[in-house]
Design an enzyme around this catalytic site. Structure first.
Site, PDB file in Angstrom:
ATOM      1  N   CYS A  79       0.683  -1.123  -0.031  1.00 18.09           N
ATOM      2  CA  CYS A  79       0.019   0.096  -0.013  1.00 18.09           C
ATOM      3  C   CYS A  79       0.800   1.054  -0.098  1.00 18.09           C
ATOM      4  O   CYS A  79       0.411   2.401  -0.344  1.00 18.09           O
ATOM      5  CB  CYS A  79      -0.739  -0.090   1.288  1.00 18.09           C
ATOM      6  SG  CYS A  79       0.113   0.081   2.802  1.00 18.09           S
ATOM      7  N   GLU A 118      -6.842  -6.211  -0.664  1.00 19.32           N
ATOM      8  CA  GLU A 118      -7.034  -5.302   0.320  1.00 19.32           C
ATOM      9  C   GLU A 118      -5.964  -4.122   0.221  1.00 19.32           C
ATOM     10  O   GLU A 118      -4.887  -4.515  -0.381  1.00 19.32           O
ATOM     11  CB  GLU A 118      -6.687  -5.934   1.891  1.00 19.32           C
ATOM     12  CG  GLU A 118      -6.635  -4.948   2.837  1.00 19.32           C
ATOM     13  CD  GLU A 118      -5.363  -4.689   3.347  1.00 19.32           C
ATOM     14  OE1 GLU A 118      -5.445  -4.050   4.573  1.00 19.32           O
ATOM     15  OE2 GLU A 118      -4.447  -4.798   2.922  1.00 19.32           O
ATOM     16  N   ARG A 162      -9.214   1.284  12.063  1.00 17.28           N
ATOM     17  CA  ARG A 162      -8.141   1.029  10.655  1.00 17.28           C
ATOM     18  C   ARG A 162      -9.070   0.853   9.398  1.00 17.28           C
ATOM     19  O   ARG A 162      -9.176  -0.169   9.088  1.00 17.28           O
ATOM     20  CB  ARG A 162      -7.346  -0.416  10.991  1.00 17.28           C
ATOM     21  CG  ARG A 162      -6.303  -0.757  10.175  1.00 17.28           C
ATOM     22  CD  ARG A 162      -5.486  -2.013  10.508  1.00 17.28           C
ATOM     23  NE  ARG A 162      -4.796  -2.441   9.455  1.00 17.28           N
ATOM     24  CZ  ARG A 162      -3.446  -2.197   9.148  1.00 17.28           C
ATOM     25  NH1 ARG A 162      -3.119  -1.415   9.890  1.00 17.28           N
ATOM     26  NH2 ARG A 162      -2.778  -2.777   8.463  1.00 17.28           N
ATOM     27  N   ARG A 164      -9.741   0.314   5.735  1.00 17.61           N
ATOM     28  CA  ARG A 164      -9.116  -0.335   4.646  1.00 17.61           C
ATOM     29  C   ARG A 164     -10.215  -0.618   3.545  1.00 17.61           C
ATOM     30  O   ARG A 164     -11.271  -0.636   3.756  1.00 17.61           O
ATOM     31  CB  ARG A 164      -8.351  -1.615   4.844  1.00 17.61           C
ATOM     32  CG  ARG A 164      -7.090  -1.581   5.962  1.00 17.61           C
ATOM     33  CD  ARG A 164      -6.089  -0.616   5.101  1.00 17.61           C
ATOM     34  NE  ARG A 164      -4.693  -0.574   5.786  1.00 17.61           N
ATOM     35  CZ  ARG A 164      -4.565   0.344   6.709  1.00 17.61           C
ATOM     36  NH1 ARG A 164      -5.602   1.422   6.628  1.00 17.61           N
ATOM     37  NH2 ARG A 164      -3.244   0.370   7.221  1.00 17.61           N
TER      38      ARG A 164
END
Length: 444
Positions: A79, A118, A162, A164
């Site tokens: 990412c 993801e 968090r 995502r």
């Protein structure tokens, strides 16, 4: 939380496997991992110890046709090229930006029934949305129905916010699929903590001193003064360099002769070529005009200082001994008790970040100094506690040294979230016979 009522018989692969968040999630549903890839030798070793499978190395060096046939492809492709915290080079990043293309090649070659990808939320907006459109177009060109959704562990009862993006694809369509429901929970970070674990790293005297100085700031503020919800940048207290219109960089050192820099340093006494160095780092950027958000933060901090100069000035010299990142405070506790030792703390480049003990800060690919602090025990979180936050508390082996463990858990996918998504995919597309290389999902 987790529903163990259904298990299925299927094969999956785990790309950019890390410590195995996808592996844990899909194994709980009855999946069997037939291939994994991970370039880091330490994480390869840890994965082998935990799962009995040694991941292959660099995905760029693996032929897609050499990957075993599988039913579900999982990939948390790197990412960093798309994160707000990085340079945001995206596909232009030489080292990691093009790795999605290798995932797509495997999907094309092996035609799994499903994939689950993801990444960070910023991938949806990167380069004005063009980056995600390229990803979407590529996946749809492979004849998959594709959908994306933002989820966080706190939607599943885990005390970590968090956010995502999860991108799913199905070869036979997604008309029957629905994303897991986001629920509201009473959260407490203590649910994942051990009480005063002996292996926990205590706070250094330097860190303790810095937190005490900020605690004094909280106590000095009169109760009638509302603490800012915007980031507190102490370097703006006394500064008056220009921040609207042309930036200091665009004006040059000679254009700052009548101004004051960080914490009110008089720039007239500084050589013209050295004046920029006396400004906050965020004010030295090589751009013609600051973005609006930065202008607003500078203005808000200066206004707060002028309104509270009487009690800030006696405190201000105490913060000067610390590095710039520790001269900033994020008070994310509006209306909370003004005692720094009652909260969860994390040192970030953006400052000293305080959060209520309902949730932990979002785990990132942490350096040792970014590990969340459990302030009421005056210690850092342990690797085991970070594993718990990622729903990976069952792992027997962690990467070593601990610096590697913290980074790995910061990069990991949350197993509870992935399991909830995968269960929805498998449940909605249950079939009872194997035809050609199609998915055989047999209810246990």
């Amino acid at each position: 939380m987790r529903d163990n009522s259904s298990k299925y018989n299927f094969r999956f692969i785990d790309l950019f496997a890390g410590v195995g968040g996808f592996h844990v999630a899909l194994s709980r549903l009855g999946g069997r991992c037939v291939f994994a890839s991970e370039i880091d030798p330490v994480l390869q070793s840890t994965y082998r110890e935990n799962f009995g499978l040694t991941p292959s190395g660099d995905l760029k060096e693996i032929s897609p046709n050499a990957v075993p046939s599988h039913d579900v492809l999982c990939a948390g492709f790197p990412c960093q090229p798309f994160s707000k915290a990085g340079d945001q080079l995206g596909f232009l990043c030489d080292r990691q930006g093009d790795l999605f293309q290798y995932v797509a090649k495997i999907i094309d070659a092996k035609r799994p029934a499903f994939f689950i990808l993801e990444n960070v939320p910023n991938i949806l907006k990167h380069n004005g949305g063009k980056t995600y459109q390229l990803i979407l177009n590529k996946l749809k060109a492979l004849h998959y129905d594709v959908d994306e959704h933002r989820l966080s562990p706190h939607h599943f009862g885990i005390p970590q916010i968090r956010d995502r993006v999860y991108i799913i694809g199905a070869k036979r369509g997604l008309t029957q699929f629905s994303w897991p429901e986001k629920k509201v929970f009473e959260l407490n970070v203590c649910d994942v903590l051990d009480s005063n674990p002996p292996e926990a790293r205590p706070l250094s005297s330097r860190v303790t001193e810095c937190l005490e100085v900020w605690n004094e700031f909280l106590h000095c503020a009169p109760s009638s003064v509302e603490l800012p919800s915007f980031p507190i940048w102490s370097m703006e207290f006394g500064a008056d360099y220009p921040y609207m219109g042309k930036t200091p960089w665009a004006r040059g050192g000679r254009g700052l002769v009548s101004n004051k820099g960080s914490h009110g340093i008089v720039l007239r006494d500084i050589k013209p070529q050295e004046r920029l160095a006396v400004l906050p780092s965020y004010a030295r950027t090589q751009e013609d005009e600051f973005p609006v958000w930065k202008q607003n933060f500078i203005r808000q901090n200066r206004e707060f200082y002028l309104a509270n100069k009487k009690w800030i000035d006696p405190w201000l010299p105490k913060i000067l001994k610390f590095p710039p990142s520790l001269q900033k405070l994020e008070w994310n506790i509006k209306g909370g008790e003004r005692d720094i030792w009652k909260y969860v703390i994390q040192f970030r480049a953006s400052g000293v970040r305080l959060k209520r003990p309902t949730t932990a800060p979002s785990l990132v690919a942490m350096t040792i100094t970014q590990v969340p602090i459990i302030a009421w025990e005056r210690r850092y979180m342990t690797p085991q506690e970070c594993a718990n936050l990622q729903s990976l508390g069952s792992l027997k082996c962690h990467p070593t040294p601990v610096t590697k463990a913290f980074k790995a858990f910061g990069n990991a996918v949350n197993a509870e979230v992935v399991e909830a998504i995968a269960r929805q995919l498998l449940r909605e597309y249950l079939v009872v016979s194997l035809r050609d290389d199609e998915l055989a999902l047999i209810a246990a």
